[in-house]
Design a protein around this motif. Structure first.
Motif, PDB file in Angstrom:
ATOM      1  N   ALA A   1      19.767  38.937  50.402  1.00 26.98           N
ATOM      2  CA  ALA A   1      19.029  40.385  50.744  1.00 26.98           C
ATOM      3  C   ALA A   1      18.823  40.171  52.288  1.00 26.98           C
ATOM      4  O   ALA A   1      18.481  39.191  52.690  1.00 26.98           O
ATOM      5  N   GLY A   2      19.160  41.200  52.799  1.00 28.48           N
ATOM      6  CA  GLY A   2      18.856  41.441  54.433  1.00 28.48           C
ATOM      7  C   GLY A   2      20.231  41.646  55.053  1.00 28.48           C
ATOM      8  O   GLY A   2      21.361  42.078  54.521  1.00 28.48           O
TER       9      GLY A   2
ATOM     10  N   HIS B   1       8.033  31.411  49.771  1.00 23.13           N
ATOM     11  CA  HIS B   1       8.824  30.375  48.873  1.00 23.13           C
ATOM     12  C   HIS B   1       8.663  31.275  47.613  1.00 23.13           C
ATOM     13  O   HIS B   1       7.445  31.056  47.073  1.00 23.13           O
ATOM     14  N   ASN B   2       9.596  31.653  47.068  1.00 22.10           N
ATOM     15  CA  ASN B   2       9.567  32.211  45.751  1.00 22.10           C
ATOM     16  C   ASN B   2       8.583  33.238  45.706  1.00 22.10           C
ATOM     17  O   ASN B   2       7.662  33.528  44.819  1.00 22.10           O
ATOM     18  N   GLY B   3       8.536  34.088  46.955  1.00 19.84           N
ATOM     19  CA  GLY B   3       7.773  35.186  47.110  1.00 19.84           C
ATOM     20  C   GLY B   3       6.109  34.928  47.514  1.00 19.84           C
ATOM     21  O   GLY B   3       5.480  36.029  47.690  1.00 19.84           O
TER      22      GLY B   3
ATOM     23  N   THR C   1      13.776  30.879  46.215  1.00 29.41           N
ATOM     24  CA  THR C   1      14.145  31.830  47.083  1.00 29.41           C
ATOM     25  C   THR C   1      13.433  31.391  48.359  1.00 29.41           C
ATOM     26  O   THR C   1      12.126  31.068  48.168  1.00 29.41           O
ATOM     27  N   ILE C   2      13.991  31.769  49.681  1.00 32.07           N
ATOM     28  CA  ILE C   2      13.209  31.613  50.769  1.00 32.07           C
ATOM     29  C   ILE C   2      13.010  33.032  51.455  1.00 32.07           C
ATOM     30  O   ILE C   2      14.046  33.559  51.691  1.00 32.07           O
ATOM     31  N   GLY C   3      12.057  33.662  51.742  1.00 35.84           N
ATOM     32  CA  GLY C   3      11.985  34.787  52.447  1.00 35.84           C
ATOM     33  C   GLY C   3      11.287  34.820  53.929  1.00 35.84           C
ATOM     34  O   GLY C   3      10.265  34.101  53.894  1.00 35.84           O
TER      35      GLY C   3
ATOM     36  N   THR D   1      14.921  39.378  55.278  1.00 33.74           N
ATOM     37  CA  THR D   1      16.067  38.366  54.653  1.00 33.74           C
ATOM     38  C   THR D   1      15.296  37.484  53.670  1.00 33.74           C
ATOM     39  O   THR D   1      14.188  36.962  53.641  1.00 33.74           O
ATOM     40  N   VAL D   2      16.255  37.448  52.511  1.00 34.14           N
ATOM     41  CA  VAL D   2      15.839  36.328  51.357  1.00 34.14           C
ATOM     42  C   VAL D   2      17.196  35.565  51.235  1.00 34.14           C
ATOM     43  O   VAL D   2      18.075  36.144  51.092  1.00 34.14           O
TER      44      VAL D   2
END
Length: 251
Positions: free
Chosen positions: A163-164, A222-224, A237-239, A243-244
């Protein structure tokens, strides 16, 4: 309650961060609510996200086409950090901030675990690295941070932007410490909300992968969930900024 928000990752308003008010529900709809979506698949008052103690709860408000969370149709559900909510054609992810607090034992890189020391033994070929229990001091991950880390033999890792602005880009790890930044580092991103030196992923072994924030302006998730240090696993996931990224590890 920690600062939390919804990040729109797909749809007409992609990239928008929507703060979640701690006292009043956030109503999402086509005609009424705090978040308006111009989408014929969205009902006038479609769903809401509200605080319940330290948790966030999503409630469908009798919408025509329903509300999806992580691919499942739901009426009411307690959300976890990183949950993906789909309303009509719009997808958003829940990001939950966290007050700074001491790291948990799981988040700290082990210093005296013999297995962990064995995983670290390949890092520096020119220096003797002893295994814990030999009576001599064992090098900890903190001792090698700042040096270039070799990727553990046989381990393949990558992050994909899901995402991003850079969606679809894939960055394969060629070393054990991978820096993420705005047009900088091993994972250079175009996102203007990403700091120049934003965060780093440090790989000491398949089960010893750590994400560290480098004092970024907008934080690392980290994971939201916002973290200073987090232990990563394949699929996490890294946010950062808008960007994700998703981590994939194979052996």
């Amino acid at each position: 309650m920690a600062r939390s928000f919804l990040k729109i990752v797909h749809g007409a308003r992609q990239g928008l961060n929507v703060p979640l008010p701690p006292r009043e529900p956030l109503v999402i709809g086509r005609r009424q609510g705090e978040l308006l979506l111009d989408d014929p698949l969205v009902s006038g008052r479609h769903c809401q996200v509200s605080a319940r103690g330290a948790e966030w709860v999503l409630t469908d408000l009798g919408s025509t086409n329903g509300t999806m969370v992580d691919g499942r149709l739901v009426r009411e559900l307690v959300l976890r950090p990183g949950s993906e909510i789909q309303v009509g054609s719009t997808k958003m992810i829940l990001f939950v901030g966290a007050p700074e607090e001491p790291q948990t034992a799981e988040e700290k890189a082990p210093e005296s675990n013999p297995a962990a020391s064995a995983d670290l033994a390949w890092l520096l070929e020119e220096e003797l690295v002893e295994i814990a229990g030999s009576g001599e001091r064992t090098r900890s991950p903190a001792d090698v941070i700042g040096q270039e880390l070799r990727l553990p033999p046989g381990l393949n890792a990558l992050v994909e932007v899901v995402a991003g602005q850079d969606t679809g880009k894939v960055f394969r790890f060629t070393r054990g410490n991978v820096n993420i930044g705005r047009r900088n580092g091993e994972v250079p991103l175009s996102d203007g909300e990403v700091s120049r030196r934003h965060s780093v992923v440090e790989v000491f072994g398949r089960d010893m992968i750590f994400l560290r924030d480098l004092g970024s302006t907008n934080g690392t998730y980290h994971n939201g969930r916002r973290v200073l240090v987090g232990r990563l696993r394949s699929g996490d996931t890294i946010g950062i900024g808008k960007t994700v990224l998703k981590l994939q590890v194979t052996r």
